[in-house]
Design a protein around this motif. Structure first.
Motif, PDB file in Angstrom:
ATOM      1  N   PRO A   1       0.832  -1.213   0.000  1.00 21.40           N
ATOM      2  CA  PRO A   1       0.000   0.000   0.000  1.00 21.40           C
ATOM      3  C   PRO A   1       0.866   1.262   0.000  1.00 21.40           C
ATOM      4  CG  PRO A   1      -0.882  -1.610   1.536  1.00 21.40           C
ATOM      5  CD  PRO A   1       0.444  -2.150   1.074  1.00 21.40           C
ATOM      6  N   GLY A   2       0.515   2.182  -0.878  1.00 20.18           N
ATOM      7  CA  GLY A   2       1.262   3.429  -0.994  1.00 20.18           C
ATOM      8  C   GLY A   2       2.363   3.415  -2.023  1.00 20.18           C
ATOM      9  N   LEU A   3       2.599   2.276  -2.681  1.00 19.98           N
ATOM     10  CA  LEU A   3       3.646   2.217  -3.711  1.00 19.98           C
ATOM     11  C   LEU A   3       3.305   3.168  -4.850  1.00 19.98           C
ATOM     12  CD1 LEU A   3       6.179   0.980  -5.002  1.00 19.98           C
ATOM     13  CD2 LEU A   3       4.699  -0.829  -5.938  1.00 19.98           C
ATOM     14  N   LYS A   4       4.263   3.998  -5.244  1.00 24.31           N
ATOM     15  CA  LYS A   4       4.087   4.970  -6.317  1.00 24.31           C
ATOM     16  C   LYS A   4       4.867   4.520  -7.552  1.00 24.31           C
ATOM     17  CE  LYS A   4       3.354   8.944  -3.230  1.00 24.31           C
ATOM     18  NZ  LYS A   4       3.325   8.243  -1.938  1.00 24.31           N
ATOM     19  N   ILE A   5       4.165   4.469  -8.682  1.00 25.61           N
ATOM     20  CA  ILE A   5       4.755   4.029  -9.942  1.00 25.61           C
ATOM     21  C   ILE A   5       4.437   5.039 -11.022  1.00 25.61           C
ATOM     22  CG2 ILE A   5       4.908   2.183 -11.660  1.00 25.61           C
ATOM     23  CD1 ILE A   5       3.823   0.244  -9.608  1.00 25.61           C
ATOM     24  N   GLN A   6       5.435   5.347 -11.847  1.00 20.58           N
ATOM     25  CA  GLN A   6       5.222   6.193 -13.012  1.00 20.58           C
ATOM     26  C   GLN A   6       5.874   5.549 -14.227  1.00 20.58           C
ATOM     27  OE1 GLN A   6       7.411   9.941 -13.910  1.00 20.58           O
ATOM     28  NE2 GLN A   6       5.434  10.940 -13.586  1.00 20.58           N
ATOM     29  N   SER A   7       5.248   5.738 -15.390  1.00 20.34           N
ATOM     30  CA  SER A   7       5.819   5.261 -16.647  1.00 20.34           C
ATOM     31  C   SER A   7       5.659   6.340 -17.702  1.00 20.34           C
ATOM     32  CB  SER A   7       5.120   3.973 -17.096  1.00 20.34           C
ATOM     33  OG  SER A   7       5.736   3.431 -18.242  1.00 20.34           O
ATOM     34  N   GLY A   8       6.667   6.486 -18.560  1.00 20.18           N
ATOM     35  CA  GLY A   8       6.658   7.535 -19.570  1.00 20.18           C
ATOM     36  C   GLY A   8       7.398   8.769 -19.081  1.00 20.18           C
ATOM     37  N   ASN A   9       7.581   9.724 -19.976  1.00 18.68           N
ATOM     38  CA  ASN A   9       8.364  10.923 -19.679  1.00 18.68           C
ATOM     39  C   ASN A   9       7.605  12.156 -20.151  1.00 18.68           C
ATOM     40  OD1 ASN A   9      10.206  13.007 -19.466  1.00 18.68           O
ATOM     41  ND2 ASN A   9      11.838  11.990 -20.592  1.00 18.68           N
ATOM     42  N   ALA A  10       7.100  12.934 -19.205  1.00 18.10           N
ATOM     43  CA  ALA A  10       6.277  14.108 -19.532  1.00 18.10           C
ATOM     44  C   ALA A  10       7.050  15.196 -20.262  1.00 18.10           C
ATOM     45  CB  ALA A  10       5.655  14.673 -18.263  1.00 18.10           C
ATOM     46  N   LEU A  11       8.375  15.121 -20.264  1.00 16.27           N
ATOM     47  CA  LEU A  11       9.196  16.148 -20.915  1.00 16.27           C
ATOM     48  C   LEU A  11       9.624  15.762 -22.330  1.00 16.27           C
ATOM     49  CD1 LEU A  11      11.528  17.132 -17.926  1.00 16.27           C
ATOM     50  CD2 LEU A  11       9.373  18.197 -18.633  1.00 16.27           C
ATOM     51  N   LYS A  12       9.330  14.559 -22.746  1.00 16.83           N
ATOM     52  CA  LYS A  12       9.845  14.055 -24.026  1.00 16.83           C
ATOM     53  C   LYS A  12       9.112  14.680 -25.209  1.00 16.83           C
ATOM     54  CE  LYS A  12      11.108   9.706 -26.327  1.00 16.83           C
ATOM     55  NZ  LYS A  12      12.543  10.066 -26.378  1.00 16.83           N
ATOM     56  N   ARG A  13       9.867  15.189 -26.173  1.00 15.95           N
ATOM     57  CA  ARG A  13       9.304  15.717 -27.415  1.00 15.95           C
ATOM     58  C   ARG A  13      10.023  15.150 -28.635  1.00 15.95           C
ATOM     59  NH1 ARG A  13       6.755  17.044 -23.677  1.00 15.95           N
ATOM     60  NH2 ARG A  13       5.790  19.057 -23.178  1.00 15.95           N
ATOM     61  N   THR A  14      11.073  14.386 -28.416  1.00 14.08           N
ATOM     62  CA  THR A  14      11.839  13.812 -29.517  1.00 14.08           C
ATOM     63  C   THR A  14      11.406  12.368 -29.756  1.00 14.08           C
ATOM     64  OG1 THR A  14      13.578  13.175 -27.962  1.00 14.08           O
ATOM     65  CG2 THR A  14      13.829  15.270 -29.111  1.00 14.08           C
ATOM     66  N   PRO A  15      11.538  11.871 -30.976  1.00 12.38           N
ATOM     67  CA  PRO A  15      11.046  10.525 -31.275  1.00 12.38           C
ATOM     68  C   PRO A  15      11.846   9.444 -30.563  1.00 12.38           C
ATOM     69  CG  PRO A  15      12.235  11.435 -33.152  1.00 12.38           C
ATOM     70  CD  PRO A  15      12.065  12.551 -32.172  1.00 12.38           C
ATOM     71  N   PRO A  16      11.187   8.362 -30.165  1.00 12.55           N
ATOM     72  CA  PRO A  16      11.903   7.220 -29.602  1.00 12.55           C
ATOM     73  C   PRO A  16      12.627   6.462 -30.702  1.00 12.55           C
ATOM     74  CG  PRO A  16       9.583   6.703 -29.841  1.00 12.55           C
ATOM     75  CD  PRO A  16       9.739   8.147 -30.245  1.00 12.55           C
ATOM     76  N   ALA A  17      13.365   5.442 -30.295  1.00  9.95           N
ATOM     77  CA  ALA A  17      14.138   4.668 -31.269  1.00  9.95           C
ATOM     78  C   ALA A  17      13.245   3.864 -32.203  1.00  9.95           C
ATOM     79  CB  ALA A  17      15.103   3.741 -30.537  1.00  9.95           C
ATOM     80  N   THR A  18      12.024   3.576 -31.758  1.00  9.52           N
ATOM     81  CA  THR A  18      11.121   2.742 -32.550  1.00  9.52           C
ATOM     82  C   THR A  18       9.685   3.165 -32.299  1.00  9.52           C
ATOM     83  OG1 THR A  18      10.282   0.485 -32.893  1.00  9.52           O
ATOM     84  CG2 THR A  18      11.093   1.023 -30.691  1.00  9.52           C
ATOM     85  N   GLY A  19       8.830   2.910 -33.291  1.00  4.89           N
ATOM     86  CA  GLY A  19       7.402   3.129 -33.090  1.00  4.89           C
ATOM     87  C   GLY A  19       6.748   1.994 -32.357  1.00  4.89           C
ATOM     88  N   GLY A  20       7.490   0.889 -32.190  1.00  2.00           N
ATOM     89  CA  GLY A  20       6.960  -0.271 -31.487  1.00  2.00           C
ATOM     90  C   GLY A  20       7.280  -0.225 -30.008  1.00  2.00           C
ATOM     91  N   LEU A  21       6.713  -1.155 -29.275  1.00  2.00           N
ATOM     92  CA  LEU A  21       7.018  -1.275 -27.852  1.00  2.00           C
ATOM     93  C   LEU A  21       8.389  -1.902 -27.669  1.00  2.00           C
ATOM     94  CD1 LEU A  21       3.590  -2.591 -26.546  1.00  2.00           C
ATOM     95  CD2 LEU A  21       4.547  -0.309 -26.145  1.00  2.00           C
ATOM     96  N   GLN A  22       9.085  -1.504 -26.599  1.00  2.00           N
ATOM     97  CA  GLN A  22      10.375  -2.096 -26.251  1.00  2.00           C
ATOM     98  C   GLN A  22      10.433  -2.119 -24.722  1.00  2.00           C
ATOM     99  OE1 GLN A  22      13.198  -3.758 -25.397  1.00  2.00           O
ATOM    100  NE2 GLN A  22      14.185  -1.765 -25.027  1.00  2.00           N
ATOM    101  N   LEU A  23      10.139  -3.292 -24.154  1.00  2.40           N
ATOM    102  CA  LEU A  23      10.032  -3.419 -22.702  1.00  2.40           C
ATOM    103  C   LEU A  23      11.166  -4.231 -22.090  1.00  2.40           C
ATOM    104  CD1 LEU A  23       6.170  -4.130 -22.378  1.00  2.40           C
ATOM    105  CD2 LEU A  23       7.368  -1.925 -22.477  1.00  2.40           C
ATOM    106  N   ASP A  24      12.193  -4.556 -22.871  1.00  4.48           N
ATOM    107  CA  ASP A  24      13.295  -5.393 -22.407  1.00  4.48           C
ATOM    108  C   ASP A  24      14.470  -4.507 -21.976  1.00  4.48           C
ATOM    109  OD1 ASP A  24      15.412  -7.132 -22.044  1.00  4.48           O
ATOM    110  OD2 ASP A  24      15.106  -8.237 -23.915  1.00  4.48           O
TER     111      ASP A  24
END
Length: 364
Positions: free
Chosen positions: A131-154
């Motif tokens: 209880p109380g664990l805080k998790i965030q995913s993604g980057n609110a400051l990002k405006r440049t393209p990632p390396a791929t349009g696909g998912l990369q979770l490894d």
């Protein structure tokens, strides 16, 4: 979201366990049409006790506010999760339509939101969220393209790409992104599926009951040494090992893998802009025209006995967690409206985004 695995409502067959075979169940919410439980400039993970830089839409327990400490959410008076003993909070940035005529902004209503609870195949034991664990995913400051349009979770393959946009269309052959786009002027096509990619698509997402969708995967390895509040260092994605399994680093706790799918009612605006195959009119509440800064947050407010039962025996798939038997505490039908601590400005059309965030990204 389509998943090819065959699912049942009972516990796994004899000789199998949740470690050896991945399972999942979708958490559904009760919400009034077009609405989150609350909206406004609150982010108790990134901006605890102060006004957030941008607006969010929030689901879950009523003890949400601009600050969340310890097991505060467990004492919520209500939740809009269909599982009564889930008082967690789930939130994402709001999406806005910017008029091509005069540049003003109108909030895009929520269509609906689901949270997938994946119990992935692993050599680890999958535990409940503290209880109380805080998790965030993604980057609110990002405006440049990632390396791929696909998912990369490894984690062993470099930069994580955990966020996408999905655009179901009546004509599935239509290109959602400009052919050959390198991501600097428009989004990137996922090489494995025509519907999805990085960044906002450039067409109307007019699939049946499926408009524009924000997709965010959350990491599922928790480092107890970092603690509940250190969201920048307390979570990582598990590493694929073998036989389809993924494990957490030694000494870390493997928790459920959350996946948010958030549909926005963009069809309300389909006649208000002209598709040219290069541009699109939607903007995240932080001012991001690209959509690369898609992100999501979570604070755990589960009764641990309830979640443990779901991890061990709920394999309901997309039909919903609420269909599983023997849910501790039972089900919930409350929409649980939460007063906003820092509400967005009133008015249908706004001259500026909440927080006066300037539009940035493509074409600015």
């Amino acid at each position: 979201m389509k998943v090819s695995t065959l699912f049942s409502f009972a516990t796994l067959a004899a000789g199998e366990s949740a470690k050896d075979q991945g399972t999942f169940a979708v958490l559904h919410f009760n919400n009034a049409a077009g609405q989150f439980s609350t909206e406004g400039r609150m982010d108790p993970i990134v901006s605890p006790g102060s006004i957030s830089t941008h607006s969010h839409g929030v689901m879950g327990g009523s003890n949400f506010g601009d600050k969340i400490e310890g097991d505060q959410l467990l004492h919520s008076q209500c939740t809009n999760a269909k599982i009564r003993n889930d008082k967690s909070n789930y939130w994402v940035p709001t999406v806005w339509f910017q008029s091509p005529v005069n540049g003003t902004f109108k909030k895009v209503p929520l269509f609906y939101m689901n949270v997938y609870y994946f119990f992935d195949a692993t050599n680890d034991e999958i535990n409940t969220f503290p209880p109380g664990l805080k998790i965030q995913s993604g980057n609110a400051l990002k405006r440049t393209p990632p390396a791929t349009g696909g998912l990369q979770l490894d984690p062993s393959k470099g930069e994580i790409q955990a966020v996408q946009w999905t655009c179901p269309t009546k004509d599935d052959s239509i290109a959602r992104y400009p052919p050959g786009s390198d991501g600097t002027k428009a989004g990137l096509q996922d090489p494995s599926t025509r519907q999805s990619g990085a960044g906002f698509p450039v067409v109307n997402c007019d699939g049946y009951a499926s408009p524009l969708r924000q997709d965010i995967h959350m990491p599922s390895c928790y480092n107890p040494k970092a603690g509940l509040d250190d969201y920048k260092h307390n979570m990582v994605f598990p590493t694929p090992i073998n036989n389809g399994k993924s494990d957490c680093p030694e000494g870390w706790t493997h928790v459920p893998h959350l996946f948010y799918e958030v549909y926005y009612n963009t069809l309300l605006f389909q006649n208000d802009w002209d598709m040219d195959g290069q541009h699109q009119p939607f903007v995240l509440s932080n001012g991001d025209r690209t959509g690369y800064s898609s992100h999501a947050d979570f604070v755990a407010g589960w009764d641990t006995k309830t979640l443990h039962r779901i991890i061990d025996g709920c394999n309901a798939g997309t039909v919903g967690m609420e269909t599983c038997p023997d849910i501790v505490g039972g089900l919930n039908s409350d929409e649980c409206h939460i007063p906003s601590v820092h509400p967005d400005p009133a008015g249908e059309w706004l001259a500026q985004l909440p927080g006066n965030n300037r539009v940035s990204g493509w074409g600015v």
